[in-house]
Scaffold this motif. Sequence first.
Motif, PDB file in Angstrom:
ATOM      1  N   MET A 215       0.793  -1.073  -0.130  1.00  0.00           N
ATOM      2  CA  MET A 215      -0.098  -0.076   0.033  1.00  0.00           C
ATOM      3  C   MET A 215       0.869   1.263   0.185  1.00  0.00           C
ATOM      4  SD  MET A 215      -3.057  -0.988  -0.465  1.00  0.00           S
ATOM      5  CE  MET A 215      -2.531  -2.316  -0.977  1.00  0.00           C
ATOM      6  N   LEU A 216       2.164   1.297   0.539  1.00  0.00           N
ATOM      7  CA  LEU A 216       2.907   2.357   0.732  1.00  0.00           C
ATOM      8  C   LEU A 216       3.441   2.612  -0.557  1.00  0.00           C
ATOM      9  CD1 LEU A 216       4.891   2.103   4.046  1.00  0.00           C
ATOM     10  CD2 LEU A 216       3.242   3.962   3.266  1.00  0.00           C
ATOM     11  N   SER A 217       3.811   1.362  -1.653  1.00  0.00           N
ATOM     12  CA  SER A 217       4.301   1.772  -2.825  1.00  0.00           C
ATOM     13  C   SER A 217       3.311   2.285  -3.630  1.00  0.00           C
ATOM     14  CB  SER A 217       4.851   0.116  -3.302  1.00  0.00           C
ATOM     15  OG  SER A 217       5.852  -0.208  -2.563  1.00  0.00           O
ATOM     16  N   LYS A 218       2.117   2.007  -3.584  1.00  0.00           N
ATOM     17  CA  LYS A 218       1.048   2.662  -4.408  1.00  0.00           C
ATOM     18  C   LYS A 218       0.769   3.992  -3.946  1.00  0.00           C
ATOM     19  CE  LYS A 218      -1.544  -1.722  -5.111  1.00  0.00           C
ATOM     20  NZ  LYS A 218      -1.593  -1.773  -6.392  1.00  0.00           N
ATOM     21  N   ALA A 219       0.977   4.342  -2.721  1.00  0.00           N
ATOM     22  CA  ALA A 219       0.781   5.747  -2.116  1.00  0.00           C
ATOM     23  C   ALA A 219       2.080   6.599  -2.683  1.00  0.00           C
ATOM     24  CB  ALA A 219       0.678   5.579  -0.473  1.00  0.00           C
ATOM     25  N   LYS A 220       3.093   6.040  -2.803  1.00  0.00           N
ATOM     26  CA  LYS A 220       4.298   6.790  -3.247  1.00  0.00           C
ATOM     27  C   LYS A 220       3.982   6.994  -4.885  1.00  0.00           C
ATOM     28  CE  LYS A 220       8.101   5.719  -0.129  1.00  0.00           C
ATOM     29  NZ  LYS A 220       9.228   4.712  -0.169  1.00  0.00           N
ATOM     30  N   ARG A 221       3.561   6.124  -5.687  1.00  0.00           N
ATOM     31  CA  ARG A 221       3.602   6.263  -6.940  1.00  0.00           C
ATOM     32  C   ARG A 221       2.421   7.324  -7.038  1.00  0.00           C
ATOM     33  NH1 ARG A 221       3.801   0.572  -7.323  1.00  0.00           N
ATOM     34  NH2 ARG A 221       1.623   0.341  -7.322  1.00  0.00           N
ATOM     35  N   MET A 222       1.247   7.331  -6.184  1.00  0.00           N
ATOM     36  CA  MET A 222       0.121   8.294  -6.372  1.00  0.00           C
ATOM     37  C   MET A 222       0.711   9.549  -6.061  1.00  0.00           C
ATOM     38  SD  MET A 222      -3.546   8.335  -4.431  1.00  0.00           S
ATOM     39  CE  MET A 222      -4.718   9.784  -4.468  1.00  0.00           C
ATOM     40  N   ALA A 313       6.774  25.326   5.465  1.00  0.00           N
ATOM     41  CA  ALA A 313       6.955  23.975   5.622  1.00  0.00           C
ATOM     42  C   ALA A 313       7.978  23.533   4.647  1.00  0.00           C
ATOM     43  CB  ALA A 313       5.635  23.471   5.071  1.00  0.00           C
ATOM     44  N   PRO A 314       8.941  22.935   4.953  1.00  0.00           N
ATOM     45  CA  PRO A 314      10.050  22.316   4.197  1.00  0.00           C
ATOM     46  C   PRO A 314       9.665  21.448   3.201  1.00  0.00           C
ATOM     47  CG  PRO A 314      10.204  21.487   6.253  1.00  0.00           C
ATOM     48  CD  PRO A 314       9.067  22.341   6.432  1.00  0.00           C
ATOM     49  N   LEU A 320       6.061  14.397   2.636  1.00  0.00           N
ATOM     50  CA  LEU A 320       5.358  13.497   3.743  1.00  0.00           C
ATOM     51  C   LEU A 320       3.852  13.592   3.834  1.00  0.00           C
ATOM     52  CD1 LEU A 320       8.140  13.557   6.520  1.00  0.00           C
ATOM     53  CD2 LEU A 320       7.670  11.616   4.765  1.00  0.00           C
ATOM     54  N   GLN A 321       3.291  14.943   3.785  1.00  0.00           N
ATOM     55  CA  GLN A 321       1.998  15.081   3.716  1.00  0.00           C
ATOM     56  C   GLN A 321       1.208  14.275   2.686  1.00  0.00           C
ATOM     57  OE1 GLN A 321       0.237  16.026   6.052  1.00  0.00           O
ATOM     58  NE2 GLN A 321      -1.642  16.796   5.174  1.00  0.00           N
ATOM     59  N   ARG A 322       1.735  14.716   1.278  1.00  0.00           N
ATOM     60  CA  ARG A 322       1.297  14.228   0.134  1.00  0.00           C
ATOM     61  C   ARG A 322       1.314  12.590   0.329  1.00  0.00           C
ATOM     62  NH1 ARG A 322       4.578  17.617  -4.259  1.00  0.00           N
ATOM     63  NH2 ARG A 322       3.465  19.520  -3.985  1.00  0.00           N
ATOM     64  N   PHE A 362       7.659   9.554   9.472  1.00  0.00           N
ATOM     65  CA  PHE A 362       6.561  10.639   9.468  1.00  0.00           C
ATOM     66  C   PHE A 362       7.036  11.610  10.963  1.00  0.00           C
ATOM     67  CE2 PHE A 362       4.069   7.599   7.023  1.00  0.00           C
ATOM     68  CZ  PHE A 362       3.566   8.462   5.971  1.00  0.00           C
ATOM     69  N   LYS A 363       8.022  11.384  11.420  1.00  0.00           N
ATOM     70  CA  LYS A 363       8.476  12.132  12.573  1.00  0.00           C
ATOM     71  C   LYS A 363       8.555  13.521  12.107  1.00  0.00           C
ATOM     72  CE  LYS A 363      11.289  12.255  16.624  1.00  0.00           C
ATOM     73  NZ  LYS A 363      12.660  11.539  17.116  1.00  0.00           N
ATOM     74  N   PRO A 364       9.153  13.833  11.189  1.00  0.00           N
ATOM     75  CA  PRO A 364       9.374  15.391  10.823  1.00  0.00           C
ATOM     76  C   PRO A 364       7.946  16.191  10.646  1.00  0.00           C
ATOM     77  CG  PRO A 364      10.921  14.254   9.636  1.00  0.00           C
ATOM     78  CD  PRO A 364       9.989  13.280  10.076  1.00  0.00           C
ATOM     79  N   LEU A 365       6.953  15.311   9.842  1.00  0.00           N
ATOM     80  CA  LEU A 365       5.633  15.996   9.643  1.00  0.00           C
ATOM     81  C   LEU A 365       5.025  16.027  11.062  1.00  0.00           C
ATOM     82  CD1 LEU A 365       3.272  16.634   7.788  1.00  0.00           C
ATOM     83  CD2 LEU A 365       2.645  14.048   7.643  1.00  0.00           C
ATOM     84  N   GLU A 366       4.936  14.981  11.899  1.00  0.00           N
ATOM     85  CA  GLU A 366       4.369  15.107  13.127  1.00  0.00           C
ATOM     86  C   GLU A 366       4.908  16.398  13.901  1.00  0.00           C
ATOM     87  OE1 GLU A 366       5.040  11.447  14.880  1.00  0.00           O
ATOM     88  OE2 GLU A 366       3.591  10.305  13.617  1.00  0.00           O
TER      89      GLU A 366
END
Length: 444
Positions: A215-222, A313-314, A320-322, A362-366
């Motif tokens: 699912m993470l691979s699909k989310a990265k492509r998206m 936001a860097p 990471l948010q995307r 996701f620590k930088p985003l949090e």
Amino acid sequence: MARTRSTKSEGAEAETKGAKAGASTSASSKATYTLPEATKSPPRIFILPKKATSEARIVTLQNPRYSRPTRYLVCPEAGFFEFTKIAAPKTTPRSWLIEGKAQTESENSTKSETQVTKGADLYIATAIDPLFLILPALVAKDSADKKRMFLSSDDHFDSISEIPDSETHNHLSEILSWPKTRQLVESRMASVCDTVEAGDEQMFRLNETKLLSEMLSKAKRMANHGLPKSMADKFVAKALEAPILSVRSTQAAPSSEDTAVSSGTTTPSLESTDSQSSVETTTSAVSNASTAATSISSPSSTENDKVTNAITAPPEVISLQRLKISFDFICSSYLPPSLSKALKTQLSSGCGSSTTTKEVNFKPLEEYLAKLAELRQKAAAARATTDYSRKRTRDEEDDERAEKRKKKEEEDKVKKANTSRGVKQLQKVNTSGMKKLSDFFKKT
């Protein structure tokens, strides 16, 4: 009674009116066109992929998210497709004019049957991973504490062969009879399952770590291909937008013609700073590398306006948010609720031994979101204080006006009390047409 000329004319006039009414009724009946009754199964417009062959079929399968019967397009060569409905706005109703195949009536004439639809709905077939359609079969329906067992593919398929609480027929067994389709489905099952060989048959058991990695691979492509503009604006730009620290606007420089006319005079620049938060005003200059997530544009702003945000936001936080929005969209659209919750918990806790899972942090985003929440809270408190002070100023002004009004009423009351009865009577006299006493002493 003898018939008179007047009665005769009235009768003839009545006959003429009756004849006209009959003629208009017959004309209206001839001009009226009766529409045929609406078809119970009206035609629909589908846009199918070019690679779909003549063996492709529209079938009914269980929706993986809502467990409802849903239509899909399945082709042995092209794979699985879902239908996306595109409808016209209700404020602007539209329709389709569909022309059927031409039928030859005679040697020199042909006839084609046409139909008009009530709506202009359009169904587009888009590719979907068959893994999503099989996931409900891989998830244990019992409690989460029960250990999953290795089962054959047929045992998994039997659990979703019938749609619960529905009399609609499920076509899963029909499409699995196609060798290429069955091979595709089992290969996608193997990508997220632990497999063992039991004789000539392969057994499958769901592995949530492998599923999370997939699912993470699909989310990265998206996320890499770009989110839709509406989704990016609402869930990325606004979610990461920091409170405005200050707005600095400078007057535009005069043109060469205006400079010549003004005979060398210069206009001083105007600066206005409006603070909306309680953050200290000793901030650095605005960074030129501002991103789309924190940029703010207004119709009234000019090129000389400079907007300073509390924080920017860097690029790492934006990416990471995307990724997080893409992952949440996939989970909320294609995964069963129980499985979606389990994957989100596993991702937030940092579990997982795969390479893809370890690469995502996701620590930088949090940390950024926590800091952003604190700044927004301070800005809201500062805005509330400003509103209170303005309200207090308005209350003081209202009190002053009320006090002046009260004082004036008291003075008028005292003045009326000291007025004699004769003066009161004279005040009631209408003196609109009378001359004033001073007019008699003017020079003529």
